[in-house]
Motif scaffolding. Structure first.
Motif, PDB file in Angstrom:
ATOM      1  N   GLY A 202       0.720  -1.256   0.040  1.00  0.00           N
ATOM      2  CA  GLY A 202      -0.014  -0.008   0.041  1.00  0.00           C
ATOM      3  C   GLY A 202       0.874   1.030  -0.171  1.00  0.00           C
ATOM      4  O   GLY A 202       0.472   2.143  -0.634  1.00  0.00           O
ATOM      5  N   LEU A 203       1.908   1.396   0.557  1.00  0.00           N
ATOM      6  CA  LEU A 203       2.616   2.642   0.727  1.00  0.00           C
ATOM      7  C   LEU A 203       3.370   2.712  -0.573  1.00  0.00           C
ATOM      8  O   LEU A 203       3.721   3.571  -1.088  1.00  0.00           O
ATOM      9  CB  LEU A 203       3.775   2.367   1.961  1.00  0.00           C
ATOM     10  CG  LEU A 203       3.590   2.383   3.585  1.00  0.00           C
ATOM     11  CD1 LEU A 203       4.194   1.849   4.335  1.00  0.00           C
ATOM     12  CD2 LEU A 203       2.726   3.893   3.377  1.00  0.00           C
ATOM     13  N   LEU A 204       3.825   1.529  -1.099  1.00  0.00           N
ATOM     14  CA  LEU A 204       4.809   1.527  -2.630  1.00  0.00           C
ATOM     15  C   LEU A 204       3.586   2.138  -3.425  1.00  0.00           C
ATOM     16  O   LEU A 204       4.076   3.084  -4.484  1.00  0.00           O
ATOM     17  CB  LEU A 204       4.900   0.307  -2.909  1.00  0.00           C
ATOM     18  CG  LEU A 204       6.304  -0.399  -2.259  1.00  0.00           C
ATOM     19  CD1 LEU A 204       6.756  -1.848  -2.892  1.00  0.00           C
ATOM     20  CD2 LEU A 204       7.534   0.693  -2.885  1.00  0.00           C
ATOM     21  N   PHE A 205       2.210   1.501  -3.481  1.00  0.00           N
ATOM     22  CA  PHE A 205       1.297   2.190  -4.532  1.00  0.00           C
ATOM     23  C   PHE A 205       1.025   3.748  -4.206  1.00  0.00           C
ATOM     24  O   PHE A 205       0.893   4.400  -5.228  1.00  0.00           O
ATOM     25  CB  PHE A 205       0.082   1.290  -4.326  1.00  0.00           C
ATOM     26  CG  PHE A 205      -1.175   1.952  -5.103  1.00  0.00           C
ATOM     27  CD1 PHE A 205      -1.127   1.504  -6.564  1.00  0.00           C
ATOM     28  CD2 PHE A 205      -2.049   2.474  -4.534  1.00  0.00           C
ATOM     29  CE1 PHE A 205      -2.147   2.104  -7.184  1.00  0.00           C
ATOM     30  CE2 PHE A 205      -3.275   2.988  -5.400  1.00  0.00           C
ATOM     31  CZ  PHE A 205      -3.103   2.797  -6.654  1.00  0.00           C
ATOM     32  N   THR A 206       0.802   4.031  -2.955  1.00  0.00           N
ATOM     33  CA  THR A 206       0.269   5.514  -2.898  1.00  0.00           C
ATOM     34  C   THR A 206       1.483   6.323  -2.973  1.00  0.00           C
ATOM     35  O   THR A 206       1.386   7.558  -3.426  1.00  0.00           O
ATOM     36  CB  THR A 206      -0.302   5.474  -1.464  1.00  0.00           C
ATOM     37  OG1 THR A 206       0.550   5.117  -0.342  1.00  0.00           O
ATOM     38  CG2 THR A 206      -1.774   5.002  -1.244  1.00  0.00           C
ATOM     39  N   GLY A 207       2.685   5.820  -2.613  1.00  0.00           N
ATOM     40  CA  GLY A 207       3.957   6.722  -2.549  1.00  0.00           C
ATOM     41  C   GLY A 207       4.171   6.669  -4.292  1.00  0.00           C
ATOM     42  O   GLY A 207       4.614   8.205  -4.590  1.00  0.00           O
ATOM     43  N   SER A 208       4.066   6.021  -4.972  1.00  0.00           N
ATOM     44  CA  SER A 208       4.389   6.057  -6.356  1.00  0.00           C
ATOM     45  C   SER A 208       3.327   7.207  -7.130  1.00  0.00           C
ATOM     46  O   SER A 208       3.718   8.039  -8.063  1.00  0.00           O
ATOM     47  CB  SER A 208       4.298   4.653  -7.082  1.00  0.00           C
ATOM     48  OG  SER A 208       3.004   4.063  -7.216  1.00  0.00           O
ATOM     49  N   MET A 209       2.020   6.904  -6.593  1.00  0.00           N
ATOM     50  CA  MET A 209       1.009   7.802  -7.304  1.00  0.00           C
ATOM     51  C   MET A 209       1.338   9.285  -6.812  1.00  0.00           C
ATOM     52  O   MET A 209       1.266  10.214  -7.739  1.00  0.00           O
ATOM     53  CB  MET A 209      -0.389   7.276  -6.754  1.00  0.00           C
ATOM     54  CG  MET A 209      -0.816   6.035  -7.507  1.00  0.00           C
ATOM     55  SD  MET A 209      -0.908   6.015  -9.299  1.00  0.00           S
ATOM     56  CE  MET A 209      -0.635   4.547  -9.512  1.00  0.00           C
ATOM     57  N   LEU A 210       1.606   9.338  -5.532  1.00  0.00           N
ATOM     58  CA  LEU A 210       1.963  10.699  -5.097  1.00  0.00           C
ATOM     59  C   LEU A 210       3.129  11.281  -5.681  1.00  0.00           C
ATOM     60  O   LEU A 210       3.166  12.558  -5.951  1.00  0.00           O
ATOM     61  CB  LEU A 210       2.006  10.659  -3.557  1.00  0.00           C
ATOM     62  CG  LEU A 210       0.552  10.521  -2.847  1.00  0.00           C
ATOM     63  CD1 LEU A 210       0.972  10.513  -1.379  1.00  0.00           C
ATOM     64  CD2 LEU A 210      -0.242  11.663  -3.202  1.00  0.00           C
TER      65      LEU A 210
END
Length: 141
Positions: free
Chosen positions: A124-132
């Protein structure tokens, strides 16, 4: 590099977005599991769908408020945006997919549950971090 620094300065936003993605996925799973047999079930479907749309809107609103709105005309012409888009594709979708489906052999069910929780949190942190990060790259001109 400026976009990465902007992302790291928004740690609370990153945590909020990760929690929202978890809530959206949980609500979507519940929505898909609902039966459709009566009118009450149909009302539950509509309400849960509206909740999911509201959570998605809140996630976009929080990102736009903290990082600024994306100007797509300017962003698409930047080479840094396209590099960030490819990295987002790998870090935000491919790596979390393999991380979630990788199941290490551990000795107990408790260890498996803890491992799954940690792997889902990292995904989840990888997904949201990459989107941000993609959002930061698109708003940095």
């Amino acid at each position: 590099m400026n976009a990465f620094r902007r992302l790291l300065s928004q740690k609370l936003l990153w945590i909020e977005e990760t929690a929202l993605v978890g809530a959206i996925l949980g609500a979507a799973y519940g929505w898909l599991a609902l039966p459709v047999a009566t009118t009450l079930h149909l009302v539950e479907h509509v309400l849960l769908f509206l909740l999911i749309v509201g959570l998605i809107w809140l996630a976009f609103r929080l990102a736009n408020r903290a990082l600024g709105p994306v100007e797509w005309g300017k962003a698409v012409s930047l080479p840094a945006f396209w590099i960030a888009a490819v990295v987002t594709l790998v870090l935000g979708f491919v790596l979390p997919y393999y991380l979630i489906w990788w199941i290490p052999e551990l000795g107990s069910m408790t260890a498996q549950a803890v491992s799954a929780g940690i792997r889902f949190l990292i995904a989840g942190l990888l997904f949201t971090g990459s989107m941000l990060w993609l959002h930061c790259t698109a708003t940095t001109t």
